[in-house]
Scaffold this motif. Structure first.
Motif, PDB file in Angstrom:
ATOM      1  N   THR A 292       0.877  -1.097   0.068  1.00 12.09           N
ATOM      2  CA  THR A 292       0.072  -0.079   0.063  1.00 12.09           C
ATOM      3  C   THR A 292       0.751   1.343   0.038  1.00 12.09           C
ATOM      4  OG1 THR A 292      -1.683  -1.161   1.134  1.00 12.09           O
ATOM      5  CG2 THR A 292      -1.658   1.173   1.047  1.00 12.09           C
ATOM      6  N   VAL A 293       0.955   1.888  -1.109  1.00 16.42           N
ATOM      7  CA  VAL A 293       1.635   3.214  -1.223  1.00 16.42           C
ATOM      8  C   VAL A 293       0.874   4.346  -1.118  1.00 16.42           C
ATOM      9  CG1 VAL A 293       3.230   4.424  -2.760  1.00 16.42           C
ATOM     10  CG2 VAL A 293       3.122   2.138  -2.894  1.00 16.42           C
ATOM     11  N   VAL A 294       1.155   5.338   0.003  1.00 16.94           N
ATOM     12  CA  VAL A 294       0.635   6.506   0.347  1.00 16.94           C
ATOM     13  C   VAL A 294       1.343   7.803   0.114  1.00 16.94           C
ATOM     14  CG1 VAL A 294      -0.462   7.581   2.130  1.00 16.94           C
ATOM     15  CG2 VAL A 294      -0.468   5.377   2.272  1.00 16.94           C
ATOM     16  N   ILE A 295       0.912   8.472  -0.848  1.00 14.29           N
ATOM     17  CA  ILE A 295       1.562   9.921  -1.286  1.00 14.29           C
ATOM     18  C   ILE A 295       1.051  10.972  -0.629  1.00 14.29           C
ATOM     19  CG2 ILE A 295       2.135  11.423  -3.060  1.00 14.29           C
ATOM     20  CD1 ILE A 295       1.934   9.046  -5.130  1.00 14.29           C
ATOM     21  N   LEU A 296       1.505  11.762   0.250  1.00 12.43           N
ATOM     22  CA  LEU A 296       1.110  12.762   1.204  1.00 12.43           C
ATOM     23  C   LEU A 296       1.762  14.277   0.566  1.00 12.43           C
ATOM     24  CD1 LEU A 296       2.474  10.597   3.516  1.00 12.43           C
ATOM     25  CD2 LEU A 296       0.652  11.539   4.702  1.00 12.43           C
ATOM     26  N   SER A 297       0.785  14.862  -0.355  1.00 13.16           N
ATOM     27  CA  SER A 297       1.116  15.863  -1.265  1.00 13.16           C
ATOM     28  C   SER A 297       0.193  16.665  -1.493  1.00 13.16           C
ATOM     29  CB  SER A 297       2.255  15.381  -2.372  1.00 13.16           C
ATOM     30  OG  SER A 297       2.479  16.495  -3.233  1.00 13.16           O
ATOM     31  N   ASP A 298       0.559  17.868  -1.508  1.00 14.05           N
ATOM     32  CA  ASP A 298      -0.604  18.686  -2.260  1.00 14.05           C
ATOM     33  C   ASP A 298      -0.703  18.901  -3.784  1.00 14.05           C
ATOM     34  OD1 ASP A 298       1.831  20.084  -2.993  1.00 14.05           O
ATOM     35  OD2 ASP A 298       1.239  21.963  -1.973  1.00 14.05           O
ATOM     36  N   GLY A 299       0.095  18.129  -4.590  1.00 15.24           N
ATOM     37  CA  GLY A 299       0.046  17.766  -6.032  1.00 15.24           C
ATOM     38  C   GLY A 299       0.543  19.028  -6.785  1.00 15.24           C
ATOM     39  N   TRP A 300       1.075  19.924  -6.163  1.00 14.30           N
ATOM     40  CA  TRP A 300       1.965  20.893  -7.007  1.00 14.30           C
ATOM     41  C   TRP A 300       3.248  20.501  -7.676  1.00 14.30           C
ATOM     42  CZ3 TRP A 300      -0.488  25.147  -8.465  1.00 14.30           C
ATOM     43  CH2 TRP A 300      -1.487  25.796  -7.797  1.00 14.30           C
ATOM     44  N   ASP A 301       3.237  20.467  -8.931  1.00  8.02           N
ATOM     45  CA  ASP A 301       4.570  19.989  -9.519  1.00  8.02           C
ATOM     46  C   ASP A 301       5.117  21.014 -10.738  1.00  8.02           C
ATOM     47  OD1 ASP A 301       6.618  18.280 -10.572  1.00  8.02           O
ATOM     48  OD2 ASP A 301       5.299  17.085 -11.397  1.00  8.02           O
ATOM     49  N   ARG A 302       6.535  21.046 -10.664  1.00  9.62           N
ATOM     50  CA  ARG A 302       6.792  21.838 -11.779  1.00  9.62           C
ATOM     51  C   ARG A 302       7.409  21.247 -12.863  1.00  9.62           C
ATOM     52  NH1 ARG A 302      10.794  26.122  -8.070  1.00  9.62           N
ATOM     53  NH2 ARG A 302       9.264  26.962  -6.786  1.00  9.62           N
ATOM     54  N   GLY A 303       7.276  19.913 -12.715  1.00  7.34           N
ATOM     55  CA  GLY A 303       7.913  19.036 -13.865  1.00  7.34           C
ATOM     56  C   GLY A 303       6.561  18.907 -14.946  1.00  7.34           C
ATOM     57  N   SER A 304       6.992  18.098 -15.862  1.00 10.80           N
ATOM     58  CA  SER A 304       6.124  17.665 -16.966  1.00 10.80           C
ATOM     59  C   SER A 304       4.785  16.772 -16.380  1.00 10.80           C
ATOM     60  CB  SER A 304       6.685  16.826 -18.111  1.00 10.80           C
ATOM     61  OG  SER A 304       5.655  16.510 -18.869  1.00 10.80           O
ATOM     62  N   ALA A 330      -9.465  19.775   2.037  1.00 17.07           N
ATOM     63  CA  ALA A 330     -10.562  20.253   2.783  1.00 17.07           C
ATOM     64  C   ALA A 330     -10.987  21.646   2.501  1.00 17.07           C
ATOM     65  CB  ALA A 330      -9.926  19.923   4.092  1.00 17.07           C
ATOM     66  N   THR A 331     -10.224  22.450   1.447  1.00 20.24           N
ATOM     67  CA  THR A 331     -10.518  23.894   1.297  1.00 20.24           C
ATOM     68  C   THR A 331     -11.789  23.896   0.708  1.00 20.24           C
ATOM     69  OG1 THR A 331      -8.093  24.100   1.020  1.00 20.24           O
ATOM     70  CG2 THR A 331      -9.488  26.013   0.132  1.00 20.24           C
ATOM     71  N   PRO A 332     -12.786  24.578   1.181  1.00 20.45           N
ATOM     72  CA  PRO A 332     -13.844  24.809   0.369  1.00 20.45           C
ATOM     73  C   PRO A 332     -13.805  25.288  -1.057  1.00 20.45           C
ATOM     74  CG  PRO A 332     -14.179  25.996   2.676  1.00 20.45           C
ATOM     75  CD  PRO A 332     -12.670  25.473   2.280  1.00 20.45           C
ATOM     76  N   GLY A 333     -14.580  24.502  -2.021  1.00 18.28           N
ATOM     77  CA  GLY A 333     -14.445  24.992  -3.542  1.00 18.28           C
ATOM     78  C   GLY A 333     -13.385  24.248  -3.893  1.00 18.28           C
ATOM     79  N   TYR A 334     -12.394  23.352  -3.405  1.00 15.36           N
ATOM     80  CA  TYR A 334     -11.362  22.907  -3.965  1.00 15.36           C
ATOM     81  C   TYR A 334     -11.630  22.054  -5.110  1.00 15.36           C
ATOM     82  CZ  TYR A 334      -7.334  19.672  -4.599  1.00 15.36           C
ATOM     83  OH  TYR A 334      -6.403  18.897  -5.313  1.00 15.36           O
ATOM     84  N   GLN A 335     -10.768  22.232  -5.982  1.00 14.44           N
ATOM     85  CA  GLN A 335     -10.834  21.278  -7.566  1.00 14.44           C
ATOM     86  C   GLN A 335      -9.347  20.961  -7.644  1.00 14.44           C
ATOM     87  OE1 GLN A 335     -12.876  23.372 -10.579  1.00 14.44           O
ATOM     88  NE2 GLN A 335     -14.736  23.308  -9.474  1.00 14.44           N
ATOM     89  N   PRO A 336      -9.114  19.741  -7.971  1.00 13.23           N
ATOM     90  CA  PRO A 336      -7.640  19.077  -8.369  1.00 13.23           C
ATOM     91  C   PRO A 336      -7.232  19.713  -9.751  1.00 13.23           C
ATOM     92  CG  PRO A 336      -9.378  17.399  -8.810  1.00 13.23           C
ATOM     93  CD  PRO A 336     -10.108  18.604  -8.203  1.00 13.23           C
ATOM     94  N   LEU A 337      -7.100  21.111  -9.762  1.00 13.51           N
ATOM     95  CA  LEU A 337      -6.686  21.526 -11.117  1.00 13.51           C
ATOM     96  C   LEU A 337      -5.232  21.776 -11.340  1.00 13.51           C
ATOM     97  CD1 LEU A 337      -9.284  24.488 -11.220  1.00 13.51           C
ATOM     98  CD2 LEU A 337      -9.341  22.189 -12.517  1.00 13.51           C
TER      99      LEU A 337
END
Length: 385
Positions: A292-304, A330-337
Motif C-alpha cells: 500500500t503506497v501513500v503519497i502525502l502531497s498537495d499535488g503542485w509539480d513543476r515538472g512535466s 479540505a479547502t471549500p471549493g477545492y478542485q484538483p486543477l
C-alpha cells in the motif's frame, strides 16, 4: 424549576454519574428546553436524551439520573427567551491550577453552568497549518494510537488450523497415527497464513507543503515505530529514504535526524521525477509490489504532467492500493486543477484529506481495509472537477 436551573443541575448530576457531557451538548440542552417547554415530563426527558447522551451505554445511567433528579418535582414552564438573568459558563480545563480564581468578577447570585472541554476534540478537527508547537506534541501522542496502519495479506507460509476444509498436513498426521498403532485417529490440516502488508509513505517536503509537513512527519514517525514493514521516503527535488532515521522512539531525536538527512526540505517540487527515481530504484524492483503506497502531497509539480502520469501509472500497476493524501482537499471549493494532481488522480485508488487528525483517522481506516479497491478514484475526481 426554571429552565436555567434544570440545565445547571441536571448537567452537573450527569457529570457526577460519569457521563461526559461536552460544552456544546450542554448549550444545546439549554436551548432545547426553551424550545419544547417544561410542561410535559416526556419532552424534558427527550430533550436531554437527544442532546446530552452520545454513547448507547450511557442511556441506562441517564434514565436513572433523570428519575432521581426529577422524582416528584413539579416543573414550571419558563421559556428560555423570558429568562433575563444571564447564565455564566464556567469552563473547566484540566490544565488550570485548582487555586486560580477565574471568575472573580461574576455575581455569586448568577446561575453558573460548569462545563468541561476536551483538548482532543479541539485538535481533532483543527487544521495542521494552525497548530502551535505544543499542539503538535499533543497531536503526536494521539497519532501514535492510530498509526498502526495497514492490513494483512496472504503468506506463502502455512499455519495449522482445526478446520477440515484446510490442506492436509500429512507429516504430522502420520506421526500421530504411529503413536496410535497406525490408525489416523486425528487428522491435521494447514491453511495459508497472514503477514502484514508493507506500507510505503512518500512525504512531500516542498515549500508549498511546509505548514503541513511538520505535522505529517510526526504521523509518519508514529507509523514507523508503531508497526513493522513500513518504509518512508521524502519527495521534493530529490528522493530521500528516511526509514532508519525515523526508527528511534524518541520523536524529537527521530525528526531531527530525518531533517539532517534531507537536503531539499522546503525546496522546490519535482514529483514526477522523484516518483520515477522511486520506481526505478525501489518500487518496481519489489518494495511497492503488493504494498500500500501513500503519497502525502498537495499535488503542485513543476515538472512535466506527462512524466507524472506515466510514473503514477507504473506505480499503480504493481501496488495493492495507491492512496493520495492532499491537505488542500479540505479547502471549500477545492478542485484538483494543479497539473501534477490532475495527472496523478486517474491512477489513484483513494483520494482523501490530510489537514487534521480526523482526516488521518480516515486514512488509517482506509489502510486497515485490506480489500481491493472497488473502483478507480478517477470517477470521484471527475465529479470534483
Amino acid at each position: 424549576m426554571r429552565a436555567d436551573e434544570v440545565a445547571v443541575g441536571f448537567v452537573n448530576a450527569l457529570r457526577g454519574a460519569g457521563i461526559d457531557v461536552a460544552v456544546g451538548s450542554s448549550v444545546n440542552y439549554y436551548q432545547a428546553l426553551g424550545a419544547v417547554g417544561l410542561e410535559q415530563r416526556s419532552s424534558v426527558y427527550w430533550a436531554g436524551r437527544a442532546t446530552l447522551v452520545t454513547e448507547p451505554d450511557d442511556i441506562e445511567i441517564y434514565d436513572k439520573i433523570f428519575d432521581a433528579y426529577y422524582g416528584g418535582q413539579q416543573l414550571v414552564a419558563t421559556p428560555v427567551v423570558e429568562v433575563t438573568q444571564p447564565i455564566t459558563l464556567v469552563v473547566d480545563d484540566d490544565g488550570d491550577d485548582e487555586g486560580e480564581d477565574g471568575g472573580g468578577d461574576e455575581d455569586p447570585g448568577d446561575p453558573s453552568l460548569t462545563l468541561r472541554w476536551s483538548r482532543h476534540e479541539v485538535l481533532r478537527d483543527k487544521d495542521f497549518a494552525d497548530y502551535s508547537d505544543d499542539e503538535l506534541d499533543e497531536a503526536h501522542r494521539l497519532m501514535a494510537a492510530m498509526a498502526r496502519l495497514g492490513g494483512t495479506r496472504r503468506s506463502r507460509r502455512r499455519r495449522r488450523t482445526h478446520r477440515t476444509a484446510g490442506h492436509p498436513e500429512l507429516r504430522r498426521t502420520v506421526r500421530a497415527a504411529i503413536r496410535s498403532g497406525g490408525e489416523p485417529v486425528r487428522r491435521w490440516y494447514t491453511e495459508p497464513g497472514e503477514r502484514l502488508r508493507r506500507v510505503v509513505l512518500l512525504l512531500d517536503i516542498s515549500g508549498s507543503m511546509e505548514s503541513y509537513a511538520r505535522a505529517l512527519i510526526r504521523f509518519v514517525h508514529a507509523a514507523v515505530v508503531g508497526r513493522r514493514r513500513v518504509e518512508v521516503f521524502t519527495i521534493g527535488t530529490r528522493l530521500t529514504r528516511i526509514t532508519r532515521e525515523l526508527s528511534s522512539r524518541d520523536p524529537d531525536r527521530a525528526i531531527s535526524e530525518a531533517a539532517d538527512a534531507v537536503s531539499d526540505w522546503s525546496g522546490g517540487t519535482r514529483l514526477g521525477d522523484t516518483l520515477a527515481e522511486f520506481n526505478e530504484l525501489w518500487g518496481i524492483r519489489g518494495m511497492a509490489r503488493g504494498a500500500t503506497v501513500v503519497i502525502l502531497s498537495d499535488g503542485w509539480d513543476r515538472g512535466s504532467p506527462e512524466v507524472m502520469a506515466e510514473q503514477m501509472a507504473r506505480l499503480h500497476r504493481v501496488t495493492h492500493r495507491l492512496v493520495w493524501v492532499n491537505p488542500l482537499k479540505a479547502t471549500p471549493g477545492y478542485q484538483p486543477l494543479a497539473q501534477g494532481m490532475a495527472a496523478a488522480l486517474p491512477h489513484v485508488d483513494d483520494f482523501i484529506e490530510g489537514h487534521s487528525l480526523h482526516s488521518l483517522e480516515l486514512l488509517a481506516e482506509v489502510l486497515a481495509d485490506d480489500r481491493a479497491p472497488a473502483e478507480s478514484i478517477s470517477m470521484i475526481g471527475a465529479q470534483a472537477v
